[in-house]
Design a protein around this motif. Structure first.
Motif, PDB file in Angstrom:
ATOM      1  N   GLU A   4      -5.201  -0.071   2.062  1.00 54.31           N
ATOM      2  CA  GLU A   4      -4.725  -1.163   2.899  1.00 54.31           C
ATOM      3  C   GLU A   4      -5.828  -2.188   3.159  1.00 54.31           C
ATOM      4  OE1 GLU A   4      -2.342   2.439   3.321  1.00 54.31           O
ATOM      5  OE2 GLU A   4      -4.499   2.067   3.574  1.00 54.31           O
ATOM      6  N   ALA A   5      -7.052  -1.696   3.415  1.00 58.03           N
ATOM      7  CA  ALA A   5      -8.168  -2.604   3.679  1.00 58.03           C
ATOM      8  C   ALA A   5      -8.474  -3.475   2.463  1.00 58.03           C
ATOM      9  CB  ALA A   5      -9.406  -1.808   4.090  1.00 58.03           C
ATOM     10  N   ALA A   6      -8.444  -2.869   1.279  1.00 57.91           N
ATOM     11  CA  ALA A   6      -8.719  -3.626   0.058  1.00 57.91           C
ATOM     12  C   ALA A   6      -7.610  -4.639  -0.223  1.00 57.91           C
ATOM     13  CB  ALA A   6      -8.873  -2.676  -1.122  1.00 57.91           C
ATOM     14  N   ALA A   7      -6.358  -4.207  -0.079  1.00 57.05           N
ATOM     15  CA  ALA A   7      -5.236  -5.103  -0.347  1.00 57.05           C
ATOM     16  C   ALA A   7      -5.256  -6.322   0.571  1.00 57.05           C
ATOM     17  CB  ALA A   7      -3.921  -4.348  -0.193  1.00 57.05           C
ATOM     18  N   ALA A   8      -5.664  -6.137   1.813  1.00 56.35           N
ATOM     19  CA  ALA A   8      -5.721  -7.242   2.766  1.00 56.35           C
ATOM     20  C   ALA A   8      -6.754  -8.288   2.365  1.00 56.35           C
ATOM     21  CB  ALA A   8      -6.037  -6.711   4.160  1.00 56.35           C
ATOM     22  N   ARG A   9      -7.706  -7.882   1.516  1.00 58.07           N
ATOM     23  CA  ARG A   9      -8.752  -8.812   1.071  1.00 58.07           C
ATOM     24  C   ARG A   9      -8.502  -9.312  -0.356  1.00 58.07           C
ATOM     25  NH1 ARG A   9     -13.428  -7.452   4.259  1.00 58.07           N
ATOM     26  NH2 ARG A   9     -14.649  -8.861   2.952  1.00 58.07           N
ATOM     27  N   GLY A  10      -7.342  -8.981  -0.930  1.00 53.64           N
ATOM     28  CA  GLY A  10      -7.047  -9.406  -2.294  1.00 53.64           C
ATOM     29  C   GLY A  10      -7.833  -8.658  -3.342  1.00 53.64           C
ATOM     30  N   ILE A  11      -8.179  -7.396  -3.035  1.00 50.06           N
ATOM     31  CA  ILE A  11      -8.988  -6.562  -3.926  1.00 50.06           C
ATOM     32  C   ILE A  11      -8.169  -5.377  -4.392  1.00 50.06           C
ATOM     33  CG2 ILE A  11     -11.008  -5.024  -3.999  1.00 50.06           C
ATOM     34  CD1 ILE A  11     -12.305  -6.957  -1.932  1.00 50.06           C
ATOM     35  N   ARG A  12      -8.221  -5.091  -5.660  1.00 45.21           N
ATOM     36  CA  ARG A  12      -7.548  -3.912  -6.205  1.00 45.21           C
ATOM     37  C   ARG A  12      -8.322  -2.654  -5.820  1.00 45.21           C
ATOM     38  NH1 ARG A  12      -8.088  -3.952 -11.770  1.00 45.21           N
ATOM     39  NH2 ARG A  12      -9.863  -5.380 -11.517  1.00 45.21           N
ATOM     40  N   SER A  13      -7.632  -1.517  -5.766  1.00 41.24           N
ATOM     41  CA  SER A  13      -8.321  -0.283  -5.396  1.00 41.24           C
ATOM     42  C   SER A  13      -7.618   0.922  -5.995  1.00 41.24           C
ATOM     43  CB  SER A  13      -8.376  -0.130  -3.874  1.00 41.24           C
ATOM     44  OG  SER A  13      -7.069   0.057  -3.338  1.00 41.24           O
ATOM     45  N   THR A  14      -8.373   1.995  -6.141  1.00 41.25           N
ATOM     46  CA  THR A  14      -7.829   3.270  -6.583  1.00 41.25           C
ATOM     47  C   THR A  14      -8.757   4.391  -6.162  1.00 41.25           C
ATOM     48  OG1 THR A  14      -7.033   4.565  -8.487  1.00 41.25           O
ATOM     49  CG2 THR A  14      -8.965   3.195  -8.852  1.00 41.25           C
ATOM     50  N   ASP A  15      -8.192   5.574  -5.977  1.00 46.84           N
ATOM     51  CA  ASP A  15      -9.039   6.754  -5.845  1.00 46.84           C
ATOM     52  C   ASP A  15      -9.227   7.341  -7.233  1.00 46.84           C
ATOM     53  OD1 ASP A  15      -6.460   7.622  -6.248  1.00 46.84           O
ATOM     54  OD2 ASP A  15      -6.445   9.045  -4.581  1.00 46.84           O
TER      55      ASP A  15
END
Length: 339
Positions: free
Chosen positions: A270-281
Protein backbone atom coordinates in the motif's frame (compact mmCIF):
# COMPACT_ATOMS: atom_id res chain seq x y z
CA UNK A 1 26.26 -40.03 -36.29
CA UNK A 2 26.76 -40.68 -32.60
CA UNK A 3 25.92 -38.02 -30.07
CA UNK A 4 27.82 -37.77 -26.82
CA UNK A 5 26.29 -36.61 -23.58
CA UNK A 6 27.60 -33.31 -22.23
CA UNK A 7 26.93 -34.45 -18.67
CA UNK A 8 30.13 -35.10 -16.70
CA UNK A 9 31.06 -38.79 -16.64
CA UNK A 10 30.69 -40.43 -13.23
CA UNK A 11 31.50 -44.09 -12.70
CA UNK A 12 28.67 -46.06 -11.12
CA UNK A 13 29.63 -46.89 -7.56
CA UNK A 14 28.06 -49.45 -5.29
CA UNK A 15 25.68 -47.83 -2.82
CA UNK A 16 27.51 -47.49 0.52
CA UNK A 17 26.02 -48.98 3.65
CA UNK A 18 23.72 -46.50 5.35
CA UNK A 19 22.95 -46.85 9.06
CA UNK A 20 19.41 -46.92 10.43
CA UNK A 21 20.00 -43.94 12.69
CA UNK A 22 22.04 -40.74 12.58
CA UNK A 23 23.22 -37.84 14.68
CA UNK A 24 21.14 -34.71 14.23
CA UNK A 25 20.36 -31.40 15.90
CA UNK A 26 16.64 -31.17 16.66
CA UNK A 27 14.11 -29.17 18.63
CA UNK A 28 10.82 -30.37 20.09
CA UNK A 29 9.07 -27.07 20.79
CA UNK A 30 9.81 -23.54 19.58
CA UNK A 31 11.90 -21.24 21.72
CA UNK A 32 15.34 -19.69 22.18
CA UNK A 33 18.60 -21.24 21.03
CA UNK A 34 18.55 -23.50 24.10
CA UNK A 35 15.79 -25.66 22.58
CA UNK A 36 18.28 -27.06 20.07
CA UNK A 37 19.72 -30.40 21.15
CA UNK A 38 21.76 -33.23 19.65
CA UNK A 39 19.85 -36.51 19.27
CA UNK A 40 19.95 -39.88 17.55
CA UNK A 41 17.11 -40.03 15.01
CA UNK A 42 16.15 -42.37 12.12
CA UNK A 43 17.85 -41.83 8.76
CA UNK A 44 15.14 -40.46 6.43
CA UNK A 45 13.95 -42.62 3.53
CA UNK A 46 13.95 -41.04 0.05
CA UNK A 47 10.83 -41.53 -2.11
CA UNK A 48 10.05 -40.93 -5.79
CA UNK A 49 12.67 -38.50 -7.19
CA UNK A 50 14.44 -37.82 -3.89
CA UNK A 51 18.06 -38.79 -3.29
CA UNK A 52 19.77 -39.48 0.01
CA UNK A 53 22.77 -37.26 0.67
CA UNK A 54 25.47 -37.84 3.27
CA UNK A 55 25.80 -34.33 4.66
CA UNK A 56 29.27 -32.80 4.93
CA UNK A 57 28.16 -29.25 5.71
CA UNK A 58 24.92 -27.34 6.28
CA UNK A 59 24.27 -23.63 5.89
CA UNK A 60 22.61 -21.61 8.65
CA UNK A 61 19.98 -19.13 7.50
CA UNK A 62 17.70 -16.56 9.17
CA UNK A 63 14.70 -18.73 8.23
CA UNK A 64 16.19 -21.50 10.41
CA UNK A 65 16.30 -19.23 13.44
CA UNK A 66 12.82 -17.87 12.77
CA UNK A 67 11.41 -21.40 12.47
CA UNK A 68 13.13 -22.49 15.67
CA UNK A 69 11.61 -19.48 17.42
CA UNK A 70 8.06 -20.33 16.29
CA UNK A 71 7.85 -18.16 13.17
CA UNK A 72 9.23 -18.82 9.68
CA UNK A 73 8.21 -22.29 8.53
CA UNK A 74 6.98 -23.44 11.93
CA UNK A 75 3.30 -23.55 10.92
CA UNK A 76 4.09 -26.48 8.63
CA UNK A 77 5.75 -28.58 11.36
CA UNK A 78 3.28 -31.34 12.20
CA UNK A 79 5.15 -32.80 15.16
CA UNK A 80 8.57 -32.79 16.81
CA UNK A 81 11.37 -33.41 16.90
CA UNK A 82 12.16 -31.22 13.89
CA UNK A 83 15.51 -31.18 12.04
CA UNK A 84 16.29 -27.77 10.54
CA UNK A 85 18.63 -26.95 7.66
CA UNK A 86 17.69 -26.01 4.10
CA UNK A 87 21.25 -25.63 2.79
CA UNK A 88 23.10 -28.88 2.18
CA UNK A 89 26.41 -29.90 0.63
CA UNK A 90 27.48 -33.51 0.59
CA UNK A 91 27.72 -36.79 -1.30
CA UNK A 92 24.90 -38.82 -2.86
CA UNK A 93 24.56 -42.27 -1.26
CA UNK A 94 21.18 -43.41 -2.65
CA UNK A 95 19.36 -42.61 -5.89
CA UNK A 96 15.95 -43.61 -7.26
CA UNK A 97 17.47 -45.45 -10.26
CA UNK A 98 20.86 -46.44 -11.66
CA UNK A 99 21.00 -43.87 -14.49
CA UNK A 100 20.02 -40.97 -12.23
CA UNK A 101 21.62 -37.58 -13.11
CA UNK A 102 23.41 -37.60 -9.73
CA UNK A 103 24.83 -41.13 -9.32
CA UNK A 104 26.05 -42.51 -6.02
CA UNK A 105 29.28 -40.76 -5.09
CA UNK A 106 28.41 -37.45 -6.76
CA UNK A 107 29.26 -34.32 -4.77
CA UNK A 108 26.17 -32.13 -4.73
CA UNK A 109 24.73 -29.02 -3.14
CA UNK A 110 21.16 -27.84 -2.89
CA UNK A 111 18.09 -27.33 -0.72
CA UNK A 112 16.31 -29.83 1.50
CA UNK A 113 12.53 -29.59 1.76
CA UNK A 114 12.30 -28.58 5.43
CA UNK A 115 9.92 -29.08 7.22
CA UNK A 116 8.27 -31.54 4.80
CA UNK A 117 11.34 -33.73 5.34
CA UNK A 118 14.15 -33.56 7.94
CA UNK A 119 16.81 -31.01 7.10
CA UNK A 120 20.57 -30.81 6.81
CA UNK A 121 21.43 -30.36 10.51
CA UNK A 122 22.05 -34.10 10.38
CA UNK A 123 24.40 -36.73 9.00
CA UNK A 124 21.97 -37.62 6.19
CA UNK A 125 19.26 -35.69 4.37
CA UNK A 126 16.79 -36.47 1.59
CA UNK A 127 16.71 -33.86 -1.16
CA UNK A 128 14.47 -33.59 -4.27
CA UNK A 129 16.40 -34.10 -7.50
CA UNK A 130 15.15 -30.79 -8.90
CA UNK A 131 16.57 -28.95 -5.88
CA UNK A 132 20.12 -30.23 -6.43
CA UNK A 133 23.12 -29.44 -8.60
CA UNK A 134 26.68 -30.68 -8.75
CA UNK A 135 28.85 -28.94 -6.19
CA UNK A 136 31.11 -26.26 -7.68
CA UNK A 137 34.44 -28.03 -8.11
CA UNK A 138 36.42 -25.03 -6.87
CA UNK A 139 34.57 -24.89 -3.54
CA UNK A 140 34.90 -26.98 -0.42
CA UNK A 141 31.72 -28.48 1.01
CA UNK A 142 31.78 -25.88 3.78
CA UNK A 143 31.88 -23.08 1.20
CA UNK A 144 29.25 -24.74 -0.99
CA UNK A 145 26.86 -25.12 1.96
CA UNK A 146 26.82 -21.34 2.27
CA UNK A 147 25.47 -20.89 -1.24
CA UNK A 148 22.02 -22.38 -2.02
CA UNK A 149 19.40 -20.38 -0.09
CA UNK A 150 21.28 -17.08 -0.16
CA UNK A 151 22.37 -17.30 -3.79
CA UNK A 152 19.02 -18.59 -5.07
CA UNK A 153 17.25 -15.78 -3.24
CA UNK A 154 19.62 -13.21 -4.71
CA UNK A 155 19.33 -14.78 -8.17
CA UNK A 156 15.53 -14.70 -8.07
CA UNK A 157 15.47 -11.12 -6.86
CA UNK A 158 18.20 -9.65 -9.07
CA UNK A 159 18.05 -11.71 -12.26
CA UNK A 160 14.48 -12.96 -12.49
CA UNK A 161 12.56 -10.14 -10.77
CA UNK A 162 14.60 -6.95 -11.13
CA UNK A 163 15.91 -8.10 -14.55
CA UNK A 164 19.29 -6.53 -13.82
CA UNK A 165 20.89 -4.91 -16.88
CA UNK A 166 23.35 -2.30 -18.06
CA UNK A 167 22.51 1.23 -16.93
CA UNK A 168 20.05 0.17 -14.23
CA UNK A 169 20.54 1.57 -10.72
CA UNK A 170 19.96 -0.93 -7.89
CA UNK A 171 20.17 -0.22 -4.15
CA UNK A 172 20.80 -3.30 -1.98
CA UNK A 173 20.19 -2.94 1.74
CA UNK A 174 22.32 -5.13 4.06
CA UNK A 175 24.70 -5.84 1.21
CA UNK A 176 27.17 -7.60 3.49
CA UNK A 177 24.82 -10.38 4.59
CA UNK A 178 24.25 -13.81 3.09
CA UNK A 179 21.72 -12.78 0.44
CA UNK A 180 23.13 -9.28 0.14
CA UNK A 181 26.66 -10.21 -0.86
CA UNK A 182 25.32 -12.39 -3.68
CA UNK A 183 22.83 -9.71 -4.75
CA UNK A 184 25.61 -7.14 -5.07
CA UNK A 185 27.69 -9.53 -7.19
CA UNK A 186 24.87 -10.70 -9.47
CA UNK A 187 23.66 -7.14 -10.12
CA UNK A 188 27.21 -6.03 -10.90
CA UNK A 189 27.80 -9.06 -13.15
CA UNK A 190 24.76 -8.16 -15.26
CA UNK A 191 25.89 -4.55 -15.65
CA UNK A 192 23.82 -2.65 -13.10
CA UNK A 193 25.13 0.30 -11.11
CA UNK A 194 25.00 -1.03 -7.55
CA UNK A 195 24.67 0.92 -4.32
CA UNK A 196 24.91 -1.08 -1.09
CA UNK A 197 24.32 -0.21 2.54
CA UNK A 198 26.48 -1.73 5.23
CA UNK A 199 28.67 -0.95 8.22
CA UNK A 200 32.03 -1.64 9.84
CA UNK A 201 34.14 -4.33 8.24
CA UNK A 202 31.74 -4.83 5.31
CA UNK A 203 32.26 -1.40 3.72
CA UNK A 204 35.54 -1.90 1.84
CA UNK A 205 34.55 -5.49 1.11
CA UNK A 206 31.31 -4.39 -0.59
CA UNK A 207 33.36 -2.22 -2.93
CA UNK A 208 35.55 -5.24 -3.71
CA UNK A 209 32.40 -7.21 -4.57
CA UNK A 210 31.44 -4.61 -7.15
CA UNK A 211 29.33 -1.97 -5.40
CA UNK A 212 29.88 1.39 -7.10
CA UNK A 213 28.73 3.26 -3.99
CA UNK A 214 28.73 2.08 -0.38
CA UNK A 215 26.72 3.82 2.34
CA UNK A 216 27.58 3.39 6.01
CA UNK A 217 24.10 3.34 7.54
CA UNK A 218 25.53 3.99 11.01
CA UNK A 219 26.87 7.43 10.07
CA UNK A 220 24.67 8.71 7.23
CA UNK A 221 21.13 8.29 5.97
CA UNK A 222 21.09 6.65 2.57
CA UNK A 223 18.24 8.86 1.29
CA UNK A 224 20.49 11.90 1.79
CA UNK A 225 23.37 10.59 -0.33
CA UNK A 226 21.82 8.24 -2.93
CA UNK A 227 20.55 9.53 -6.25
CA UNK A 228 17.22 8.06 -7.48
CA UNK A 229 17.34 4.35 -8.26
CA UNK A 230 15.29 1.98 -10.41
CA UNK A 231 15.16 -0.86 -7.88
CA UNK A 232 15.53 -1.26 -4.12
CA UNK A 233 16.28 -4.74 -2.80
CA UNK A 234 15.17 -4.43 0.81
CA UNK A 235 16.70 -7.14 3.01
CA UNK A 236 15.89 -5.22 6.21
CA UNK A 237 12.28 -3.97 6.16
CA UNK A 238 10.99 -1.64 8.85
CA UNK A 239 12.44 -3.56 11.80
CA UNK A 240 15.45 -1.22 11.88
CA UNK A 241 15.03 2.55 11.61
CA UNK A 242 12.17 2.36 9.04
CA UNK A 243 14.59 1.33 6.31
CA UNK A 244 11.75 0.09 4.10
CA UNK A 245 9.64 3.24 4.30
CA UNK A 246 12.64 5.51 3.77
CA UNK A 247 13.55 3.50 0.67
CA UNK A 248 10.48 4.89 -1.10
CA UNK A 249 12.18 8.30 -1.08
CA UNK A 250 14.94 7.11 -3.43
CA UNK A 251 12.96 5.00 -5.92
CA UNK A 252 12.05 6.62 -9.24
CA UNK A 253 8.36 6.85 -10.15
CA UNK A 254 7.39 3.50 -11.64
CA UNK A 255 10.45 1.89 -10.05
CA UNK A 256 10.43 -1.37 -8.12
CA UNK A 257 10.65 -2.22 -4.41
CA UNK A 258 11.48 -5.87 -3.65
CA UNK A 259 10.68 -6.70 -0.03
CA UNK A 260 12.43 -9.92 1.04
CA UNK A 261 12.15 -10.45 4.84
CA UNK A 262 8.81 -12.03 5.73
CA UNK A 263 6.69 -9.84 7.98
CA UNK A 264 9.28 -7.08 8.28
CA UNK A 265 6.97 -4.47 6.73
CA UNK A 266 3.34 -5.64 6.42
CA UNK A 267 2.10 -2.48 4.70
CA UNK A 268 4.75 -2.15 2.00
CA UNK A 269 2.39 -2.78 -0.93
CA UNK A 270 0.00 0.00 0.00
CA UNK A 271 2.82 2.41 0.86
CA UNK A 272 4.56 1.79 -2.46
CA UNK A 273 1.36 2.05 -4.50
CA UNK A 274 0.55 5.41 -2.91
CA UNK A 275 3.86 6.72 -4.24
CA UNK A 276 3.45 5.30 -7.77
CA UNK A 277 6.04 2.59 -7.12
CA UNK A 278 5.70 -1.06 -8.05
CA UNK A 279 6.39 -3.64 -5.34
CA UNK A 280 6.61 -7.34 -4.65
CA UNK A 281 7.71 -9.72 -1.95
CA UNK A 282 9.88 -12.74 -2.75
CA UNK A 283 10.23 -16.36 -1.64
CA UNK A 284 13.19 -18.57 -2.54
CA UNK A 285 12.63 -21.14 -5.30
CA UNK A 286 14.80 -24.29 -4.82
CA UNK A 287 15.79 -24.46 -8.49
CA UNK A 288 18.59 -26.91 -9.26
CA UNK A 289 18.97 -25.47 -12.77
CA UNK A 290 19.70 -22.03 -11.36
CA UNK A 291 22.11 -23.60 -8.87
CA UNK A 292 23.98 -25.22 -11.76
CA UNK A 293 24.32 -21.80 -13.42
CA UNK A 294 25.48 -20.26 -10.16
CA UNK A 295 28.02 -23.09 -9.80
CA UNK A 296 29.53 -22.10 -13.15
CA UNK A 297 29.79 -18.48 -12.04
CA UNK A 298 31.47 -19.57 -8.81
CA UNK A 299 33.92 -21.85 -10.62
CA UNK A 300 34.77 -19.09 -13.09
CA UNK A 301 35.58 -16.68 -10.27
CA UNK A 302 32.94 -14.18 -11.40
CA UNK A 303 31.08 -14.68 -8.10
CA UNK A 304 32.41 -15.56 -4.65
CA UNK A 305 30.85 -16.94 -1.47
CA UNK A 306 32.13 -15.71 1.87
CA UNK A 307 31.82 -17.91 4.96
CA UNK A 308 32.19 -15.84 8.11
CA UNK A 309 32.06 -18.55 10.80
CA UNK A 310 32.08 -22.36 10.88
CA UNK A 311 30.61 -24.29 13.81
CA UNK A 312 30.49 -28.02 14.49
CA UNK A 313 27.05 -29.61 14.19
CA UNK A 314 26.82 -30.01 17.98
CA UNK A 315 27.30 -26.25 18.33
CA UNK A 316 24.24 -25.33 16.27
CA UNK A 317 22.81 -23.34 19.19
CA UNK A 318 25.92 -21.16 19.24
CA UNK A 319 25.63 -20.71 15.47
CA UNK A 320 22.03 -19.52 15.86
CA UNK A 321 23.07 -17.13 18.63
CA UNK A 322 25.79 -15.68 16.39
CA UNK A 323 23.33 -15.29 13.52
CA UNK A 324 20.78 -13.53 15.71
CA UNK A 325 23.38 -11.05 16.98
CA UNK A 326 23.43 -9.67 13.44
CA UNK A 327 26.24 -8.10 11.43
CA UNK A 328 27.38 -11.45 10.01
CA UNK A 329 29.55 -10.93 6.96
CA UNK A 330 28.46 -13.50 4.39
CA UNK A 331 27.37 -16.87 5.77
CA UNK A 332 27.52 -19.11 8.85
CA UNK A 333 27.98 -22.84 8.20
CA UNK A 334 27.82 -26.05 10.27
CA UNK A 335 30.47 -28.70 9.68
CA UNK A 336 28.69 -32.05 9.86
CA UNK A 337 30.86 -34.86 8.47
CA UNK A 338 34.05 -35.74 6.61
CA UNK A 339 34.51 -35.10 2.90
Amino acid sequence: MRFRSTRPETALLPAPAVPDSMRAVVFDDPGSTEVLRTAEVPVPTPVLSEVLVRVVAAGVNPIDAKTRAGRGLSAAIEQGPCVLGLDVSGVVVRTPFDAHPFPVGTEVYGMAAVPRTPGAYAEYAVVPTLSLARKPSSLSHVEAAGVPVAALTAWGVIVETALAHQGQRILVHAGGGGVGHFAVQFATYFGAHVIATGSGRTLDWLSELGAAQVVDYTSERFEDVVEPVDVVVDLVGNVADDTGTRSLDVIKPGGLLIEVPTGAWPGFREAAAARGIRSTDYKTIPDGGALATIARLLDSGAVRVYVDRVFDLADAAAAHAELERGHTRGKIVLHVGDD
